[in-house]
Design a protein around this motif. Structure first.
Motif, mmCIF file in Angstrom:
data_model
loop_
_atom_site.group_PDB
_atom_site.id
_atom_site.type_symbol
_atom_site.label_atom_id
_atom_site.label_comp_id
_atom_site.label_asym_id
_atom_site.label_seq_id
_atom_site.Cartn_x
_atom_site.Cartn_y
_atom_site.Cartn_z
ATOM 1 N N GLN A 156 0.895 -0.966 0.055
ATOM 2 C CA GLN A 156 -0.032 0.089 -0.162
ATOM 3 C C GLN A 156 0.898 1.158 -0.107
ATOM 4 O O GLN A 156 2.049 1.216 0.451
ATOM 5 C CB GLN A 156 -0.856 0.025 1.364
ATOM 6 N N GLU A 320 -8.935 1.551 -4.016
ATOM 7 C CA GLU A 320 -9.801 0.297 -3.416
ATOM 8 C C GLU A 320 -9.096 -0.706 -2.776
ATOM 9 O O GLU A 320 -9.253 -1.163 -1.565
ATOM 10 C CB GLU A 320 -10.666 -0.139 -4.328
ATOM 11 N N HIS A 321 -7.985 -0.899 -3.338
ATOM 12 C CA HIS A 321 -7.037 -2.133 -2.971
ATOM 13 C C HIS A 321 -5.822 -2.070 -2.142
ATOM 14 O O HIS A 321 -5.304 -2.845 -1.336
ATOM 15 C CB HIS A 321 -7.031 -3.177 -3.903
ATOM 16 N N CYS A 326 -7.415 0.533 3.582
ATOM 17 C CA CYS A 326 -7.477 -0.857 3.081
ATOM 18 C C CYS A 326 -6.320 -1.583 3.933
ATOM 19 O O CYS A 326 -6.665 -2.709 4.432
ATOM 20 C CB CYS A 326 -7.165 -1.039 1.646
#
Length: 354
Positions: A156, A320-321, A326
């Protein structure tokens, strides 16, 4: 449950303002304490050896000791060196604090004494978080540890402000990063297509190569300049060179490009398929294939609609991921799992460790 977080990027100078994923962990089941290192570490790009030098290990060992000496119930480490330092001291102290090793990216799995040492120091780690699925089997076999103690969580990055538009008067390709890059194939492709290409990498990554006239190499530029190039380029390319023993490469660069909404070409290796949906969020090319790389560049360079689609889809998918919120949710889930496992009977714990 209270967790001490030991990460190399926490130091005495930034500890009062530093944070990692802890602000993004939902709920109130866990609290966190940041453990800084006491001395600075040299910059990674300044190292002459791929192995961690002894002076760095002493810094990691001190940080690990500080984490173990804290009043935290468990420890979260970031990067494998800190995990190894904590694991070794756990063994020497007969300590039983739960340990979660995040961003466990060894890079290269060495054999012989280094492997034996890794098996000794990392055997007591409760849970390993890796950023490609292929690493689970690699590290499980290398360490002799059950694959159930590993989990894939996508790498991330924080959201990156989009401050620059694509350069349209003199369009160009950019390729950022240096680890295990297949620049010879990229150079041949852009030479054949006669497309301006800016490669921001280290000198060692292109040492001994013939640099075509189409390629510029601005050595030593800042991170901010790299992000500017990524945003202004018509295409971002992450060319990867498969090498025996190497576990992962390219994730940081490709996730940053995606979160900036850039159309992206990536060699399909080192877990790229865990991040790129071919033809939807990016374009995958075959390893060591000049034909595949050339065809992909030619197609995307000349198809405005396809580039726009890939860029927009990439950003939406990354937010989103691959976002901090997340990752924070994944962290909470894993900490809950480790906490619950510590409450299970001894027979169940033995099964977990196998």
């Amino acid at each position: 449950m209270k967790w001490a977080i030991a990460a190399p990027f926490f130091d005495l100078e930034n500890i009062d303002t530093a944070n990692w994923l802890e602000p993004f962990v939902p709920g109130d089941n866990h609290e966190f304490q940041l453990i800084p290192r006491q001395k600075p570490l040299p910059k990674w790009h300044d190292r002459k050896s791929k192995f961690t030098p002894i002076n760095d290990w002493l810094i990691y060992m001190r940080q690990a000791a500080d984490a173990l000496n804290s009043d935290a119930d468990g420890i979260i480490t970031v990067f494998p060196q800190v995990a190894s330092a904590v694991g070794l001291q756990q063994t020497l102290r007969f300590s039983n604090k739960p340990v979660v090793s995040w961003l466990f990216n060894v890079g290269t799995c060495s054999g012989g004494p280094r492997r034996k040492l890794a098996q000794t120091t990392l055997g007591n780690i409760d849970y390993f978080v890796v950023h490609t699925r292929r690493e689970i089997d690699i590290y499980s076999e290398w360490l002799g540890i059950s694959a159930e103690r590993f989990e894939f969580v996508p790498y991330q990055v924080p959201d990156i402000p989009i401050e620059y538009e694509e350069e349209r008067q003199i369009p160009f390709i950019t390729s950022l990063g240096s680890a295990h890059r297949d620049f010879p194939t990229l150079f041949e492709a852009v030479k054949k297509l006669d497309i301006k290409t800016v490669v921001a990498t280290g000198k060692g990554a292109v040492e001994g190569m013939t640099i075509p006239d189409q390629v510029e190499l601005p050595f030593g530029i800042s991170k901010a300049e790299c992000l500017r190039l990524g945003q202004q380029a018509r295409l971002n390319i992450v060319p990867l060179q498969p090498k025996e023993g190497v576990t992962a490469a390219g994730q940081v660069t490709l996730v940053e490009a995606m979160i900036m909404g850039r159309p992206l070409i990536v060699t399909n290796f080192y877990g790229a398929e865990d991040y790129i949906i071919h033809g939807e969020t990016g374009w995958l090319v075959e390893p060591n294939s000049l034909e595949s790389m050339t065809e992909a560049i030619d197609l995307l360079w000349n198809d405005d609609a396809l580039r726009q689609k890939l860029g927009e889809n990439a950003r939406a998918y990354a937010l989103e991921h691959f976002s901090d919120p997340c990752a924070g949710r994944h962290l909470e889930r894993i900490l809950n799992k480790v906490s619950e496992n510590r409450k299970t009977p001894a027979s169940a714990k033995l099964q977990w460790a196998k």
